[in-house]
Design an enzyme around this catalytic site. Structure first.
Site, short mmCIF file in Angstrom:
data_model
loop_
_atom_site.label_atom_id
_atom_site.label_comp_id
_atom_site.label_asym_id
_atom_site.label_seq_id
_atom_site.Cartn_x
_atom_site.Cartn_y
_atom_site.Cartn_z
N SER A 100 28.14 60.34 19.05
CA SER A 100 26.77 60.01 18.65
C SER A 100 26.00 61.30 18.46
O SER A 100 26.35 62.33 19.06
CB SER A 100 26.10 59.19 19.76
OG SER A 100 24.72 59.06 19.53
N TYR A 109 23.87 58.08 28.82
CA TYR A 109 24.60 57.80 27.57
C TYR A 109 24.80 59.10 26.79
O TYR A 109 25.90 59.40 26.32
CB TYR A 109 23.79 56.79 26.76
CG TYR A 109 24.31 56.56 25.35
CD1 TYR A 109 25.44 55.77 25.14
CD2 TYR A 109 23.67 57.11 24.25
CE1 TYR A 109 25.92 55.55 23.85
CE2 TYR A 109 24.13 56.89 22.97
CZ TYR A 109 25.26 56.11 22.77
OH TYR A 109 25.72 55.89 21.50
#
Ligand SMILES: NC(=O)c1ccc[n+]([C@@H]2O[C@H](COP(=O)([O-])OP(=O)(O)OC[C@H]3O[C@@H](n4cnc5c(N)ncnc54)[C@H](OP(=O)(O)O)[C@@H]3O)[C@@H](O)[C@H]2O)c1
Length: 268
Positions: A143, A156
């Protein structure tokens, strides 16, 4: 890479990016698929859809990748189905909110899914692919949150930073070997992950968000070209470029301010 007639495993294929990558792999690239996720009903629906619309063979492996035994089973069962050529490690979860509100068990599940299962499957599939000498490859879905610190998705962001470092380090270790590792680092995508956390509404209010299909196509193009690292979309690419040259602390402060507002607006 040429996926036609070859077996490709896609984790997290029950929704979002994984489901779209599976659709494109079967419909446009002629791959046979092994679909992995917890929601077997969703996977079976997708398998039926794809087998009706294409010549692809599609198998389903129901597995919880936060569990060690399931991760091992995914490797043994998938390699027993057929000779694997492509591995798409896409399954992932996030927590949008204050880190202190993330329960310890939810953090452990995130770490196990986003990091441990990916490292384990990569560690199992790399020697397998080298031994097969078919010039296969692995796509790791990280990501943009792994390229810079992201407040309110702190844990995350840490898991995705791990992946971007791990996969790119390994890329160098594997130079000259018949296997490639591609790191894919998307920004916001319109999927269940963004909808269920409230991030989706925030993205709609300003930050660019990609459709899952366009993002999947971009991921697979990068995978097929055996790219080192790929960020999809011009807006995201500019963001990644700025993040490389501007102080990350400024970036994180701006993201933190935006997310603080977004979280306040989500409170009842
Ligand atoms: N959406 C975004 O804005 C965005 C941005 C950058 C990166 N990403 C990354 O893109 C990937 C796909 O996310 P998405 O946006 O498509 O989200 P999504 O629609 O929520 O899909 C996540 C997928 O992961 C699977 N999964 C989650 N936990 C699992 C577990 N313990 N075991 C097996 N499968 C599990 C889910 O299947 P089941 O629930 O059926 O198990 C689902 O198929 C993730 O790695 C995510 O971090 C997303």
């Amino acid at each position: 890479m040429n996926f036609a007639g070859r077996w490709v495993i896609v984790t997290g294929a029950s929704s979002g990016l994984g489901r779209e990558m599976a659709r494109i792999l079967a419909r446009e690239r002629g791959a046979n698929l092994i679909l992995v996720a917890r929601r077997g009903d969703r996977l079976r629906e997708l398998a039926t859809e794809l087998e009706a619309a294409t010549h692809a063979s599609v198998r389903v492996l129901e597995a919880d990748l936060s569990r060690e035994a399931d991760v091992e089973r995914v490797f043994t069962e998938s390699t027993a189905i057929g000779e694997i050529y492509g591995v798409v490690l896409n399954a992932g979860v996030t927590h949008f909110g204050e880190h202190l509100e993330l329960s310890w068990s939810a953090f452990q599940a995130m770490l196990a899914t986003n990091v441990t299962s990916v490292v384990r499957l990569t560690t199992l599939f790399v020697p397998y692919l080298i031994e097969k000498k078919r010039e296969g490859g692995i796509l790791l879905v990280a990501s943009m949150a792994g390229l810079m610190p992201v407040p309110y998705q702190s844990a995350y962001s840490g898991t995705k930073a791990f992946l971007t470092h791990f996969a790119r380090g390994l890329w160098h270790e594997l130079r000259g070997k018949p296997v490639s590792i591609t790191t894919f680092a998307p920004g916001g995508i319109a999927t269940e992950l963004t909808e269920s956390t409230g991030l989706g509404q925030h993205f709609k209010n300003g930050i660019a968000i990609m459709g899952a299909e366009a993002c999947a196509r971009s991921a697979l193009n990068a995978f097929a070209k055996r790219k080192y690292l790929h960020v999809p979309g011009i807006f995201n690419q500019l963001g990644a470029l700025f993040a490389r040259f501007l102080p990350q602390r400024l970036f994180a402060a701006a993201i933190g301010a935006e997310y603080r507002k977004a979280l306040a607006s989500l409170k009842p």
